[in-house]
Design a protein around this motif. Sequence first.
Motif, short mmCIF file in Angstrom:
data_model
loop_
_atom_site.label_atom_id
_atom_site.label_comp_id
_atom_site.label_asym_id
_atom_site.label_seq_id
_atom_site.Cartn_x
_atom_site.Cartn_y
_atom_site.Cartn_z
N SER A 194 0.83 -1.20 0.00
CA SER A 194 0.00 0.00 0.00
C SER A 194 0.87 1.25 0.00
O SER A 194 0.67 2.17 -0.79
N LEU A 216 2.02 -3.44 -8.69
CA LEU A 216 1.03 -4.15 -7.88
C LEU A 216 0.46 -5.38 -8.58
O LEU A 216 -0.08 -6.27 -7.90
N ILE A 217 0.54 -5.44 -9.89
CA ILE A 217 0.03 -6.61 -10.60
C ILE A 217 1.06 -7.74 -10.54
O ILE A 217 0.74 -8.87 -10.16
N ARG A 232 2.29 -7.95 1.01
CA ARG A 232 0.91 -7.46 1.02
C ARG A 232 0.51 -6.99 2.42
O ARG A 232 1.03 -7.51 3.42
N SER A 259 -13.18 -2.71 -5.32
CA SER A 259 -13.58 -3.13 -6.66
C SER A 259 -13.06 -4.54 -6.91
O SER A 259 -11.95 -4.88 -6.49
N HIS A 297 -12.11 -5.46 -9.75
CA HIS A 297 -11.17 -5.34 -10.86
C HIS A 297 -10.35 -4.07 -10.72
O HIS A 297 -10.73 -3.13 -10.02
N LEU A 298 -9.21 -4.03 -11.39
CA LEU A 298 -8.37 -2.85 -11.44
C LEU A 298 -9.11 -1.75 -12.19
O LEU A 298 -9.62 -1.97 -13.29
N CYS A 352 -5.16 2.62 -7.74
CA CYS A 352 -5.67 1.46 -7.02
C CYS A 352 -4.59 0.84 -6.13
O CYS A 352 -3.49 0.55 -6.59
N HIS A 353 -4.92 0.64 -4.87
CA HIS A 353 -4.13 -0.19 -3.98
C HIS A 353 -4.60 -1.64 -4.11
O HIS A 353 -5.65 -1.92 -4.70
N ARG A 354 -3.83 -2.56 -3.54
CA ARG A 354 -4.29 -3.92 -3.36
C ARG A 354 -4.66 -4.11 -1.90
O ARG A 354 -3.92 -3.72 -1.00
N TRP A 392 -9.03 -5.05 -5.26
CA TRP A 392 -8.51 -3.75 -5.65
C TRP A 392 -9.21 -2.65 -4.86
O TRP A 392 -10.43 -2.72 -4.63
N PRO A 423 -9.69 1.14 -5.32
CA PRO A 423 -9.53 2.41 -6.04
C PRO A 423 -9.80 3.59 -5.12
O PRO A 423 -10.54 3.49 -4.15
#
Length: 495
Positions: A177, A186-187, A211, A271, A273-274, A284-286, A292, A294
């Motif tokens: 983060s 992040l991906i 993470r 979300s 999705h990204l 977007c953070h994870r 995700w 946003p």
Amino acid sequence: MPDDVLGPDAVHLGLDLGTQSARAVAVDGTGRLLAAVSRPLTGHRDGPRHEQDPEQWWSALAAACREALAGIAPGRVRGLAVDGTSGTVLLADRHGTPLTPGLMYDDGRAGAYTERVNRVGERVWHQLGYRTMQTSWALPKLLWLLDRTPVDGARLLHQVDLVTWRLAGRQTASDASHALKTGYHLIDERWPESELAALGVPPGLLPDVVRPGAPLGTVCAAAASVTGIPAGTPIVAGMTDGCAAGIGAGALTPGAWNSVLGTTLVLKGVSPHLVRDPTGTVYCHRGPGGAWLPGGASSSGAGAIAQWFPGADLDALTARAAASGSTAVVYPLVGAGGERFPFRAPDAVPFVLGDPSGDGARFHACLLGVACVERLAFDHLDHIGAPVDGPLTLTGGGARNRYWSQLRADVLGRPVALPEQAEGAVGMAVLAATASGATLEEAAAAMVRVREELRPDPARTARLTHAYLGFVDELTRRGWLDRSVADHARGRAGQ
């Protein structure tokens, strides 16, 4: 999961580094707040410069922890997590001693480096959805620091990394983060090595990354003697303050949002999705579980109140504002760096729409201005495909003003929930409970309490929508807001 992790005997510790204070909260497994202690932080602002002494972060948090845990049996403390401001960085030596001040989240001195960062990293930043970095992000500031600091053996630390290093007695991994604004992929979950090398970032300067919620280590004996946190207490990787507040508000399901109104306005949602933003204002953070998150951070917010009404009796002003009936709007920018979200306009400056006469009406115009920025943020998020139709919670210092929260519900035209404990430190206590085996969803269900739900007044929403659309028109006229977003906002208003 042990039977008592989410019971009254377990204590989970959440630590928060804000702009103005360091805070420690002790929360039991049922969500009951046992202690909350803050210590002030001071910084230095001068034009684009905004910095703090990193040693103050540690001393303030240590003092807050000692007081918060004074009456709690050591055997009850099960874990801790730390959040901090997004994009705040420093350089330290190999022993963790700061070599530089902490360049704060809105420090704007790295403007000369931003174009190069965006040119070299263009492919990665497009993959990650935010497309370009802003001057206040951590990577441009890192390059600024590297040009002014001896780097032999140096380490780049995000704000919380200094604290977790001191707690564990050794350097710990950073969380993804906080690493986002330093360019972490992040991906792929790695540093983009070729791009960073091309920018001149030395190998070994950047920390390992995990993470949020991952174990970092345990509190060492030296830190225990300074903080009062029992030695051996598990430390889990935290998140930025906006993400932490989202957890503390229980915003964990797709479409759920938390709006943090402090010095500035920060929105964070969930979300599946990204979410990619062509304008680059949303990133977007994870989340701890891989979802995700946003969101965006505005340069507008309650900090404008402190600037324009210094030392005022805010309760009395609120009463006069409520009685004013004014629909004038002040665009409530904080600082001199323009706007970052829900649109990007480095040349943006405050303005006034209407004629607010008297301090009550002027105060109301500021409150309404923040609410208009917030509504525009949701219109922009909907425009780029982020889910926005889930529950909305309000947290941050601004949420303590009930009239302002109701005004925000009326402007938005949607219900809002006010958690009992509206702060990021509580979110970190919830995340800390996962150190003992609870899932984040289980911990939030047991520990997050809603104090009140406010529902909008349809008649007032209709009246305030006219003020909002006037605000949108003025932003468009000044060339700051893209017409496609303005048209989308008008279309949503007509639904």
